[in-house]
Enzyme design. Structure first.
Site, PDB file in Angstrom:
ATOM      1  N   TYR A 203      80.714  51.512 -26.157  1.00 15.44           N
ATOM      2  CA  TYR A 203      79.723  52.081 -25.097  1.00 15.44           C
ATOM      3  C   TYR A 203      79.638  53.708 -25.788  1.00 15.44           C
ATOM      4  O   TYR A 203      78.697  53.940 -25.603  1.00 15.44           O
ATOM      5  CB  TYR A 203      80.400  52.021 -23.756  1.00 15.44           C
ATOM      6  CG  TYR A 203      80.721  50.689 -23.279  1.00 15.44           C
ATOM      7  CD1 TYR A 203      79.399  50.338 -22.558  1.00 15.44           C
ATOM      8  CD2 TYR A 203      81.708  49.958 -23.252  1.00 15.44           C
ATOM      9  CE1 TYR A 203      79.531  48.794 -21.997  1.00 15.44           C
ATOM     10  CE2 TYR A 203      81.781  48.635 -22.734  1.00 15.44           C
ATOM     11  CZ  TYR A 203      80.750  48.158 -22.190  1.00 15.44           C
ATOM     12  OH  TYR A 203      80.772  46.929 -21.598  1.00 15.44           O
TER      13      TYR A 203
ATOM     14  N   ASN B 281      71.096  44.541 -17.477  1.00 16.11           N
ATOM     15  CA  ASN B 281      70.235  44.105 -18.466  1.00 16.11           C
ATOM     16  C   ASN B 281      69.879  42.417 -18.031  1.00 16.11           C
ATOM     17  O   ASN B 281      70.534  41.691 -17.690  1.00 16.11           O
ATOM     18  CB  ASN B 281      71.135  43.776 -19.881  1.00 16.11           C
ATOM     19  CG  ASN B 281      70.399  42.766 -20.837  1.00 16.11           C
ATOM     20  OD1 ASN B 281      69.484  42.389 -20.780  1.00 16.11           O
ATOM     21  ND2 ASN B 281      71.193  42.382 -21.855  1.00 16.11           N
TER      22      ASN B 281
ATOM     23  N   CYS C 116      74.053  42.557 -25.003  1.00 18.91           N
ATOM     24  CA  CYS C 116      75.171  43.591 -24.321  1.00 18.91           C
ATOM     25  C   CYS C 116      76.428  43.138 -24.610  1.00 18.91           C
ATOM     26  O   CYS C 116      77.341  43.907 -24.253  1.00 18.91           O
ATOM     27  CB  CYS C 116      74.633  43.576 -22.706  1.00 18.91           C
ATOM     28  SG  CYS C 116      73.329  44.442 -22.589  1.00 18.91           S
ATOM     29  N   HIS C 117      76.694  41.748 -24.777  1.00 17.85           N
ATOM     30  CA  HIS C 117      78.199  41.495 -25.164  1.00 17.85           C
ATOM     31  C   HIS C 117      78.703  42.151 -26.163  1.00 17.85           C
ATOM     32  O   HIS C 117      79.654  42.086 -26.471  1.00 17.85           O
ATOM     33  CB  HIS C 117      78.180  39.792 -25.270  1.00 17.85           C
ATOM     34  CG  HIS C 117      77.213  39.333 -26.339  1.00 17.85           C
ATOM     35  ND1 HIS C 117      75.942  38.867 -26.020  1.00 17.85           N
ATOM     36  CD2 HIS C 117      77.670  38.925 -27.688  1.00 17.85           C
ATOM     37  CE1 HIS C 117      75.670  38.500 -27.230  1.00 17.85           C
ATOM     38  NE2 HIS C 117      76.583  38.268 -28.208  1.00 17.85           N
TER      39      HIS C 117
ATOM     40  N   GLU D 117      79.598  34.419 -32.097  1.00 17.67           N
ATOM     41  CA  GLU D 117      78.713  35.327 -33.144  1.00 17.67           C
ATOM     42  C   GLU D 117      79.770  35.425 -34.291  1.00 17.67           C
ATOM     43  O   GLU D 117      79.121  35.550 -35.582  1.00 17.67           O
ATOM     44  CB  GLU D 117      78.517  36.339 -32.547  1.00 17.67           C
ATOM     45  CG  GLU D 117      77.278  36.070 -31.488  1.00 17.67           C
ATOM     46  CD  GLU D 117      76.305  37.290 -31.196  1.00 17.67           C
ATOM     47  OE1 GLU D 117      75.349  37.151 -30.591  1.00 17.67           O
ATOM     48  OE2 GLU D 117      77.083  38.540 -31.276  1.00 17.67           O
TER      49      GLU D 117
END
Length: 164
Positions: free
Chosen positions: A91, A112, A120-121, A152
Site C-alpha cells: 500500500y 474497487n 487490487c489483490h 497468479e
C-alpha cells in the site's frame, strides 16, 4: 440480494457479474453458489474472459468498464492495473507512486468495483503480508485474495523493475 447478469464458479468462490448492455458495472466475489448463465452478450463475453483468466492468469482483460469512483480512486486503480501479473506492491509503494497515503490507497482498493480486472489483490501490507481485502481483514474475502495471489504466481511473471 443483487441481480447478477451472470454467476461464474471459481475454485472456492463465485464471481458475480453486473452489467448493462454496453459496460460492466460491477464484479463481486461471492461465497460458492451455482452458476447462472449469462443473460446478455456482454455478460457472456465477461464470463469468457474470466474463464480465460482462470485458465491462464497472464490473460489480459479487454472489458468495457463503466466509469466509477472519484478522481483519486481512479488514480489508484490505474496504478494498480499497471502491477504485472505475479507481482505485488505494498500500500505504501502505491501511495508513494501517486503521492498519497497508504490508508487512502487501502480505502480506494476497498471501493474497487472491478476486482480481478483491476487487480487490487496485488496490493499487500508493508511487510508483504497479505493485508486486508475488499474492506475485510479476515474470513472469506481474505481467503479469496490468498487464492488469487497463488493463482497468479503459477504463471511466470514478467520482469518488473520498479522496486529499488
Amino acid at each position: 440480494m443483487k441481480s447478477y447478469a451472470a454467476l461464474l464458479s471459481a475454485p472456492s468462490f463465485s464471481i458475480g457479474i453486473e452489467c448493462n448492455a454496453d459496460e460492466i458495472t460491477g464484479i463481486s466475489y461471492l461465497e460458492p453458489q451455482p452458476e447462472v448463465a449469462p443473460k446478455t452478450p456482454l455478460a457472456q463475453e465477461a464470463v469468457r474472459q474470466l474463464r480465460a483468466w482462470l485458465a491462464d492468469p497472464a490473460f489480459e482483460f479487454g472489458l468495457p468498464l463503466a466509469p466509477a469512483g472519484t478522481h483519486f480512486q481512479r488514480r489508484v486503480w490505474t496504478r494498480i492495473a499497471a502491477i504485472p501479473t505475479g507481482q505485488t506492491l505494498s500500500y505504501g509503494e502505491v501511495a508513494a507512486a501517486i503521492r498519497s497515503g497508504p490508508r487512502a490507497v487501502g480505502n480506494a482498493c476497498g471501493a474497487n468495483p472491478y476486482p480481478i480486472v483491476v487487480p487490487c489483490h496485488r496490493v499487500v501490507a508493508a511487510n508483504h503480508a497479505i493485508g486486508g481485502f475488499a474492506r475485510s481483514s479476515g474470513g472469506f474475502l481474505l481467503e479469496v485474495k490468498k487464492w488469487l495471489l497463488r493463482h497468479e504466481r503459477q504463471s511466470p511473471p514478467p520482469p518488473f523493475h520498479e522496486r529499488g
